[in-house]
Design a protein around this motif. Structure first.
Motif, PDB file in Angstrom:
ATOM      1  N   GLY A  24       1.136  -1.151  -0.489  1.00 15.60           N
ATOM      2  CA  GLY A  24       0.293   0.282   0.118  1.00 15.60           C
ATOM      3  C   GLY A  24       0.834   1.687   0.057  1.00 15.60           C
ATOM      4  O   GLY A  24       0.290   2.254  -0.149  1.00 15.60           O
ATOM      5  N   GLY A  25       2.306   1.196   0.079  1.00 16.67           N
ATOM      6  CA  GLY A  25       3.314   1.937  -0.337  1.00 16.67           C
ATOM      7  C   GLY A  25       2.726   3.092  -2.023  1.00 16.67           C
ATOM      8  O   GLY A  25       2.349   2.717  -2.308  1.00 16.67           O
ATOM      9  N   SER A  26       3.115   4.108  -2.010  1.00 17.69           N
ATOM     10  CA  SER A  26       3.606   5.028  -3.035  1.00 17.69           C
ATOM     11  C   SER A  26       4.776   5.482  -3.638  1.00 17.69           C
ATOM     12  O   SER A  26       5.372   5.990  -4.447  1.00 17.69           O
ATOM     13  CB  SER A  26       2.725   6.716  -2.135  1.00 17.69           C
ATOM     14  OG  SER A  26       4.121   6.672  -1.628  1.00 17.69           O
ATOM     15  N   HIS A  27       5.714   4.511  -3.131  1.00 16.12           N
ATOM     16  CA  HIS A  27       6.979   4.778  -4.114  1.00 16.12           C
ATOM     17  C   HIS A  27       7.327   3.401  -4.900  1.00 16.12           C
ATOM     18  O   HIS A  27       8.501   2.320  -4.358  1.00 16.12           O
ATOM     19  CB  HIS A  27       8.075   4.502  -3.064  1.00 16.12           C
ATOM     20  CG  HIS A  27       8.283   5.780  -1.832  1.00 16.12           C
ATOM     21  ND1 HIS A  27       7.254   6.139  -0.864  1.00 16.12           N
ATOM     22  CD2 HIS A  27       8.765   7.266  -1.878  1.00 16.12           C
ATOM     23  CE1 HIS A  27       7.152   7.151  -0.675  1.00 16.12           C
ATOM     24  NE2 HIS A  27       8.557   7.736  -1.371  1.00 16.12           N
ATOM     25  N   ASN A  28       6.509   4.009  -6.727  1.00 13.38           N
ATOM     26  CA  ASN A  28       6.717   3.035  -7.473  1.00 13.38           C
ATOM     27  C   ASN A  28       6.447   3.730  -8.350  1.00 13.38           C
ATOM     28  O   ASN A  28       5.393   4.389  -8.128  1.00 13.38           O
ATOM     29  CB  ASN A  28       5.744   1.273  -6.869  1.00 13.38           C
ATOM     30  CG  ASN A  28       4.036   1.941  -6.413  1.00 13.38           C
ATOM     31  OD1 ASN A  28       3.519   2.300  -7.133  1.00 13.38           O
ATOM     32  ND2 ASN A  28       4.041   1.868  -4.892  1.00 13.38           N
ATOM     33  N   PHE A  29       6.000   2.814  -9.447  1.00 16.38           N
ATOM     34  CA  PHE A  29       5.612   3.428 -10.270  1.00 16.38           C
ATOM     35  C   PHE A  29       5.115   2.235 -11.616  1.00 16.38           C
ATOM     36  O   PHE A  29       4.537   1.013 -11.420  1.00 16.38           O
ATOM     37  CB  PHE A  29       7.489   2.876 -11.345  1.00 16.38           C
ATOM     38  CG  PHE A  29       8.301   4.116 -10.878  1.00 16.38           C
ATOM     39  CD1 PHE A  29       8.003   5.661 -10.873  1.00 16.38           C
ATOM     40  CD2 PHE A  29       9.326   3.722 -10.376  1.00 16.38           C
ATOM     41  CE1 PHE A  29       8.697   6.929 -10.429  1.00 16.38           C
ATOM     42  CE2 PHE A  29       9.945   4.701  -9.889  1.00 16.38           C
ATOM     43  CZ  PHE A  29      10.014   6.349  -9.337  1.00 16.38           C
ATOM     44  N   SER A  30       4.230   2.999 -12.609  1.00 10.57           N
ATOM     45  CA  SER A  30       3.394   2.603 -13.064  1.00 10.57           C
ATOM     46  C   SER A  30       4.127   0.824 -13.620  1.00 10.57           C
ATOM     47  O   SER A  30       3.216  -0.090 -13.875  1.00 10.57           O
ATOM     48  CB  SER A  30       2.607   2.779 -14.308  1.00 10.57           C
ATOM     49  OG  SER A  30       4.135   3.236 -15.194  1.00 10.57           O
ATOM     50  N   ILE A  31       4.824   0.954 -14.554  1.00  8.12           N
ATOM     51  CA  ILE A  31       5.429  -0.805 -14.597  1.00  8.12           C
ATOM     52  C   ILE A  31       5.606  -1.264 -12.856  1.00  8.12           C
ATOM     53  O   ILE A  31       5.062  -2.906 -13.836  1.00  8.12           O
ATOM     54  CB  ILE A  31       6.973  -0.540 -15.166  1.00  8.12           C
ATOM     55  CG1 ILE A  31       7.388  -1.590 -16.049  1.00  8.12           C
ATOM     56  CG2 ILE A  31       8.516  -0.042 -14.433  1.00  8.12           C
ATOM     57  CD1 ILE A  31       8.316  -1.030 -16.660  1.00  8.12           C
ATOM     58  N   ASP A  32       5.854  -0.887 -12.497  1.00 10.13           N
ATOM     59  CA  ASP A  32       5.876  -2.135 -10.954  1.00 10.13           C
ATOM     60  C   ASP A  32       4.048  -2.065 -10.862  1.00 10.13           C
ATOM     61  O   ASP A  32       3.813  -3.159 -10.738  1.00 10.13           O
ATOM     62  CB  ASP A  32       5.946  -0.787  -9.913  1.00 10.13           C
ATOM     63  CG  ASP A  32       7.493  -0.683  -9.751  1.00 10.13           C
ATOM     64  OD1 ASP A  32       7.835  -1.624 -10.482  1.00 10.13           O
ATOM     65  OD2 ASP A  32       8.082   0.486  -9.963  1.00 10.13           O
ATOM     66  N   ARG A  33       3.882  -1.003 -10.986  1.00  6.72           N
ATOM     67  CA  ARG A  33       2.058  -1.503 -10.718  1.00  6.72           C
ATOM     68  C   ARG A  33       1.458  -2.391 -11.313  1.00  6.72           C
ATOM     69  O   ARG A  33       0.767  -3.819 -11.035  1.00  6.72           O
ATOM     70  CB  ARG A  33       0.958  -0.163 -10.763  1.00  6.72           C
ATOM     71  CG  ARG A  33       1.890   0.514  -9.875  1.00  6.72           C
ATOM     72  CD  ARG A  33       0.588   1.662  -9.117  1.00  6.72           C
ATOM     73  NE  ARG A  33       0.888   3.289 -10.088  1.00  6.72           N
ATOM     74  CZ  ARG A  33       1.422   3.131 -10.014  1.00  6.72           C
ATOM     75  NH1 ARG A  33       2.360   3.458  -8.837  1.00  6.72           N
ATOM     76  NH2 ARG A  33       1.575   4.814 -11.378  1.00  6.72           N
ATOM     77  N   GLU A  34       2.043  -2.540 -13.036  1.00  8.40           N
ATOM     78  CA  GLU A  34       1.226  -3.531 -13.974  1.00  8.40           C
ATOM     79  C   GLU A  34       1.830  -4.404 -13.708  1.00  8.40           C
ATOM     80  O   GLU A  34       1.289  -6.253 -13.421  1.00  8.40           O
ATOM     81  CB  GLU A  34       1.628  -2.749 -15.303  1.00  8.40           C
ATOM     82  CG  GLU A  34       0.686  -1.581 -15.724  1.00  8.40           C
ATOM     83  CD  GLU A  34       2.019  -0.691 -16.926  1.00  8.40           C
ATOM     84  OE1 GLU A  34       1.258   0.226 -16.636  1.00  8.40           O
ATOM     85  OE2 GLU A  34       2.441  -1.158 -17.521  1.00  8.40           O
ATOM     86  N   ALA A  35       2.875  -5.024 -13.128  1.00  8.55           N
ATOM     87  CA  ALA A  35       3.685  -6.136 -12.789  1.00  8.55           C
ATOM     88  C   ALA A  35       3.302  -7.686 -11.330  1.00  8.55           C
ATOM     89  O   ALA A  35       2.820  -8.043 -11.484  1.00  8.55           O
ATOM     90  CB  ALA A  35       5.649  -6.371 -12.938  1.00  8.55           C
ATOM     91  N   ALA A  36       3.056  -6.450 -10.562  1.00  4.85           N
ATOM     92  CA  ALA A  36       2.053  -6.441  -9.390  1.00  4.85           C
ATOM     93  C   ALA A  36       1.045  -7.057  -9.568  1.00  4.85           C
ATOM     94  O   ALA A  36       0.585  -8.037  -9.601  1.00  4.85           O
ATOM     95  CB  ALA A  36       2.174  -5.836  -8.574  1.00  4.85           C
ATOM     96  N   ALA A  37      -0.048  -5.976 -10.767  1.00  2.00           N
ATOM     97  CA  ALA A  37      -1.176  -6.706 -11.020  1.00  2.00           C
ATOM     98  C   ALA A  37      -1.376  -7.850 -11.765  1.00  2.00           C
ATOM     99  O   ALA A  37      -2.376  -8.490 -11.408  1.00  2.00           O
ATOM    100  CB  ALA A  37      -1.916  -5.612 -11.739  1.00  2.00           C
TER     101      ALA A  37
END
Ligand code: SAM
Length: 267
Positions: A24-37
């Protein structure tokens, strides 16, 4: 974004930033969020696992402070977003000293920002696979006295050290140098309890992490137990994350974790 160092590779996701996103942190980028998804879709338990892991970390630090430990070396510490070791340790005991070590520049850069003005904690960029170098690091030695008991934390960190790099030798490289009365805190993913469906979902998670600089490995319970060789596991021993001195009804049935003491006469 003033927390982004200039030299980071934004062309691929990072394990530290994906972990931050799961927490739930905010130190990430869309490339990280896409991979996480992608990982979360294939393996919906991933977020629960990460949160249960962080809760174990906090409970272990509280236990250690209650048992007299005042120095912490947190290896593969991640982005210090939620429930940091220094918050827990220094919140319980003023003067507790904490060194965070991570290979990820954002984890270290953000760590240094939040620790500004805290003389008893720092963040160091180093490779945990080189115990001698980490333990000789000037900033590590400035805060931690290796002649006094300390706790080494390798919480969800050895997933990123393949067998070929001898993660068991890495752990003993730290513990051998420490005095009796020191502790190892360790958690590690296992796939032994996975259903067939979870096993196949986990393959996708593995593929996602192949894209980062930190491909992921899970191990059997026996392989995880070997990390504690020569140490005395404190009760309840090597158990599932949610079974280590639980303080809530959190459930995560996979992974193993433990806290163990280096035996021998103290000083
Ligand atoms: N220990 C934290 C926790 O459990 O909440 C964070 C765990 S996170 C899954 C793993 C961290 O290990 C990431 O921040 C990653 O950058 C770091 N890491 C991976 N390989 C490393 C290495 N060789 N040396 C230092 N850190 C490493």
């Amino acid at each position: 974004m003033d927390w982004v160092p200039e030299d980071i590779d934004l062309s691929r996701p990072s394990a530290a930033r994906m972990y931050d996103h799961f927490l739930g942190g905010s130190h990430n980028f869309s490339i990280d969020r896409e991979a996480a998804a992608v990982a979360e879709q294939a393996f919906p338990g991933v977020r629960l696992a990460v949160q249960a892991n962080r809760s174990f970390l906090r409970r272990a630090v509280k236990y250690l402070v209650d048992n007299g430990i005042r120095q912490f070396l947190d290896l593969g510490s991640g982005i210090p977003t939620v429930g940091n070791v220094h918050e827990v340790a220094q919140g319980k005991c003023c003067g507790a000293r904490v060194v965070y070590v991570d290979i990820d520049p954002i984890a270290v850069g953000h760590g240094l920002r939040i620790l500004a003005g805290n003389p008893d904690a720092t963040s160091v960029r180093a490779d945990l696979r080189d115990p001698a170098r980490v333990l000789e690091n000037r900033e590590v030695r400035a805060l931690l006295d290796l002649d006094q008991p300390l706790a080494v934390l390798m919480v969800a960190a050895l997933h990123f050290v393949p067998d070929a790099e001898n993660p068991w030798g890495v752990v003993s490289g730290y513990l051998d140098r420490l005095v009796p009365g020191s502790y190892l805190v360790l958690s590690h993913g296992t796939n032994e309890d996975f259903s067939d469906e979870e096993n196949s979902g986990f393959e996708t998670v593995r593929e996602v992490y192949q894209r980062t600089a930190s491909p992921i490995v899970v191990r059997t319970e026996d392989e995880v137990a070997k990390f504690f060789a020569g140490l005395e596991l404190v009760p309840p021993g090597l158990v599932r994350l949610s079974d280590w001195r639980p303080d809530s009804a959190e459930q995560w049935k996979s992974w193993r974790c433990g806290v163990a003491r280096k035996p021998g006469p103290i000083g």
